[in-house]
Design a protein around this motif. Structure first.
Motif, PDB file in Angstrom:
ATOM      1  N   PRO A 167       0.833  -1.211   0.000  1.00  0.00           N
ATOM      2  CA  PRO A 167       0.000   0.000   0.000  1.00  0.00           C
ATOM      3  C   PRO A 167       0.867   1.260   0.000  1.00  0.00           C
ATOM      4  O   PRO A 167       1.663   1.482   0.909  1.00  0.00           O
ATOM      5  N   SER A 168       0.717   2.079  -1.015  1.00  0.00           N
ATOM      6  CA  SER A 168       1.629   3.208  -1.219  1.00  0.00           C
ATOM      7  C   SER A 168       1.525   4.274  -0.135  1.00  0.00           C
ATOM      8  O   SER A 168       2.505   4.967   0.152  1.00  0.00           O
ATOM      9  N   HIS A 169       0.352   4.417   0.470  1.00  0.00           N
ATOM     10  CA  HIS A 169       0.233   5.434   1.522  1.00  0.00           C
ATOM     11  C   HIS A 169       1.052   5.051   2.754  1.00  0.00           C
ATOM     12  O   HIS A 169       1.548   5.928   3.475  1.00  0.00           O
ATOM     13  N   VAL A 170       1.232   3.749   2.965  1.00  0.00           N
ATOM     14  CA  VAL A 170       2.054   3.296   4.090  1.00  0.00           C
ATOM     15  C   VAL A 170       3.522   3.659   3.849  1.00  0.00           C
ATOM     16  O   VAL A 170       4.242   4.024   4.779  1.00  0.00           O
TER      17      VAL A 170
ATOM     18  N   GLY B 126      -7.826  11.196  -0.992  1.00  0.00           N
ATOM     19  CA  GLY B 126      -7.535  11.670   0.358  1.00  0.00           C
ATOM     20  C   GLY B 126      -6.331  11.024   1.008  1.00  0.00           C
ATOM     21  O   GLY B 126      -6.012  11.329   2.158  1.00  0.00           O
ATOM     22  N   LYS B 127      -5.635  10.142   0.290  1.00  0.00           N
ATOM     23  CA  LYS B 127      -4.451   9.481   0.832  1.00  0.00           C
ATOM     24  C   LYS B 127      -3.224   9.861   0.010  1.00  0.00           C
ATOM     25  O   LYS B 127      -3.291   9.933  -1.213  1.00  0.00           O
ATOM     26  N   LYS B 128      -2.115  10.075   0.704  1.00  0.00           N
ATOM     27  CA  LYS B 128      -0.853  10.310   0.010  1.00  0.00           C
ATOM     28  C   LYS B 128      -0.290   8.974  -0.462  1.00  0.00           C
ATOM     29  O   LYS B 128      -0.235   8.017   0.300  1.00  0.00           O
ATOM     30  N   ALA B 129       0.143   8.921  -1.708  1.00  0.00           N
ATOM     31  CA  ALA B 129       0.695   7.691  -2.273  1.00  0.00           C
ATOM     32  C   ALA B 129       2.075   7.972  -2.846  1.00  0.00           C
ATOM     33  O   ALA B 129       2.270   8.966  -3.548  1.00  0.00           O
ATOM     34  N   TRP B 130       3.044   7.090  -2.524  1.00  0.00           N
ATOM     35  CA  TRP B 130       4.358   7.204  -3.164  1.00  0.00           C
ATOM     36  C   TRP B 130       4.193   6.704  -4.591  1.00  0.00           C
ATOM     37  O   TRP B 130       3.988   5.533  -4.826  1.00  0.00           O
ATOM     38  N   PHE B 131       4.304   7.612  -5.548  1.00  0.00           N
ATOM     39  CA  PHE B 131       3.850   7.314  -6.902  1.00  0.00           C
ATOM     40  C   PHE B 131       4.962   7.035  -7.902  1.00  0.00           C
ATOM     41  O   PHE B 131       4.829   6.177  -8.770  1.00  0.00           O
ATOM     42  N   LEU B 132       6.079   7.745  -7.813  1.00  0.00           N
ATOM     43  CA  LEU B 132       7.126   7.598  -8.829  1.00  0.00           C
ATOM     44  C   LEU B 132       8.128   6.505  -8.450  1.00  0.00           C
ATOM     45  O   LEU B 132       8.489   6.360  -7.284  1.00  0.00           O
ATOM     46  N   PRO B 133       8.615   5.738  -9.440  1.00  0.00           N
ATOM     47  CA  PRO B 133       9.515   4.606  -9.185  1.00  0.00           C
ATOM     48  C   PRO B 133      10.971   5.043  -9.049  1.00  0.00           C
ATOM     49  O   PRO B 133      11.757   4.950  -9.993  1.00  0.00           O
TER      50      PRO B 133
ATOM     51  N   HIS C  59       7.464  16.147  -7.170  1.00  0.00           N
ATOM     52  CA  HIS C  59       7.361  15.407  -5.910  1.00  0.00           C
ATOM     53  C   HIS C  59       6.941  13.974  -6.226  1.00  0.00           C
ATOM     54  O   HIS C  59       5.995  13.767  -6.987  1.00  0.00           O
ATOM     55  N   PRO C  60       7.627  12.975  -5.673  1.00  0.00           N
ATOM     56  CA  PRO C  60       7.266  11.584  -5.970  1.00  0.00           C
ATOM     57  C   PRO C  60       5.982  11.131  -5.302  1.00  0.00           C
ATOM     58  O   PRO C  60       5.487  10.032  -5.578  1.00  0.00           O
ATOM     59  N   VAL C  61       5.435  11.968  -4.425  1.00  0.00           N
ATOM     60  CA  VAL C  61       4.207  11.623  -3.707  1.00  0.00           C
ATOM     61  C   VAL C  61       3.033  12.391  -4.306  1.00  0.00           C
ATOM     62  O   VAL C  61       3.134  13.596  -4.559  1.00  0.00           O
ATOM     63  N   ARG C  62       1.948  11.672  -4.540  1.00  0.00           N
ATOM     64  CA  ARG C  62       0.709  12.301  -5.005  1.00  0.00           C
ATOM     65  C   ARG C  62      -0.439  11.896  -4.092  1.00  0.00           C
ATOM     66  O   ARG C  62      -0.315  10.945  -3.324  1.00  0.00           O
ATOM     67  N   GLU C  63      -1.534  12.621  -4.203  1.00  0.00           N
ATOM     68  CA  GLU C  63      -2.685  12.323  -3.358  1.00  0.00           C
ATOM     69  C   GLU C  63      -3.810  11.734  -4.200  1.00  0.00           C
ATOM     70  O   GLU C  63      -4.171  12.258  -5.250  1.00  0.00           O
ATOM     71  N   PHE C  64      -4.354  10.613  -3.734  1.00  0.00           N
ATOM     72  CA  PHE C  64      -5.478   9.947  -4.390  1.00  0.00           C
ATOM     73  C   PHE C  64      -6.514   9.584  -3.333  1.00  0.00           C
ATOM     74  O   PHE C  64      -6.191   8.913  -2.351  1.00  0.00           O
TER      75      PHE C  64
END
Length: 281
Positions: free
Chosen positions: A139-142, A233-240, A226-231
């Motif tokens: 889970p990316s938000h974790v 209502g949760k922040k997700a580590w998005f970029l590899p 920023h490698p983090v985006r919000e989806f």
């Protein structure tokens, strides 16, 4: 209802939310596609809450059967765009990657470097590998929460100056040679004209610059971003930030937006968080 809740040994608990949510058939011989069609609104809420659903115990014996399951959710199809090799098996169903089985594929979001990317992805295991071969999910938000706990100064700097990420397509001599990133820019953009390729790249990719190299590869630079985006209502580590595989030819070149290096300590922490919080299916 066509499903009963279950558990698997590998699942994890984040707060009071189990990951993934495992569902078994409520009746022997239950058809998964039919069950999904009846319960798809409920299932959409389940995947929002839990991040992933694992269906176990259903008779899904072919790519065509799996295609019916995907269709039953009623979500729009999004075609794949990327520099890896995939073989079409049925409508909306492709092999994940044709790289050799000894190639480790890093955690990543599907098509994260594109301007348009899918909100959901399905996986189907037709034949389990006798050794290894797990599909790992996390889970990316974790990842964001743990990085903020362990590397607060790094996260603050990412917010201040962003990240620069450089990834490359395969060289001409390496096309289809067993790398995870196995395709050249000519294959990716369906042209051998650099001007036209750059035009198409800027239409599809979120890159900021492109560098065509003499060896036939192309380097795409993203950021500062920023490698983090919000989806939702949760922040997700998005970029590899690790690239797509452990192969040195596929490793991404990563730096802060001001050009300084990301500390190895932070990269090691990031890798450790992924491994500590993933579920291997």
């Amino acid at each position: 209802m066509g499903f009963v809740e279950g558990k698997i040994e590998e699942e994890r608990l984040f707060g009071d939310v189990v990951f993934p949510k495992t569902l078994f058939p409520s009746n022997k011989g239950e058809d998964l596609a039919s069950a999904v069609a009846k319960e798809r609104n409920h299932l959409s809420e389940v995947v929002k809450e839990h991040g992933a659903i694992l269906f176990r115990g259903f008779d899904v014996g072919s790519a065509e059967d799996f295609s019916r399951v995907v269709e039953a959710f009623g979500w729009d199809e999004m075609g794949y765009i990327g520099a890896t090799t995939r073989l079409k098996m049925a409508d909306r169903v492709f092999t994940a990657n044709e790289a050799p089985i000894d190639q480790f594929i890093n955690f990543h979001h599907e098509m994260a470097l594109m301007k348009e990317f899918p909100s959901k992805i399905f996986f189907y295991c037709f034949e389990p590998a006798p050794v290894g071969g797990e599909t790992s999910i996390v889970p990316s938000h974790v990842i964001v929460e743990k990085m903020e706990e362990q590397m607060p100064k790094v996260m603050e700097k990412l917010t201040d100056v962003g990240l620069i990420l450089c990834v490359s397509t395969a060289k001409d001599e390496d096309e289809d040679s067993g790398q995870v990133i196995s395709k050249t820019w000519k294959w990716l953009f369906k042209t051998d004209d650099k001007f036209e390729a750059e035009k198409r790249a800027r239409q599809k990719l979120s890159c900021t610059s492109i560098n065509f190299k003499d060896d036939g590869s192309a380097e795409f630079t993203y950021g500062p971003v920023h490698p983090v985006r919000e989806f939702g209502g949760k922040k997700a580590w998005f970029l590899p930030i690790l690239g797509y595989s452990a192969n040195e030819k596929d490793v991404a070149d990563t730096s802060f937006g001001d050009g300084s290096n990301v500390p190895q300590e932070a990269m090691d922490a990031y890798k450790g968080i992924l491994e500590e919080n993933c579920v291997d299916l």
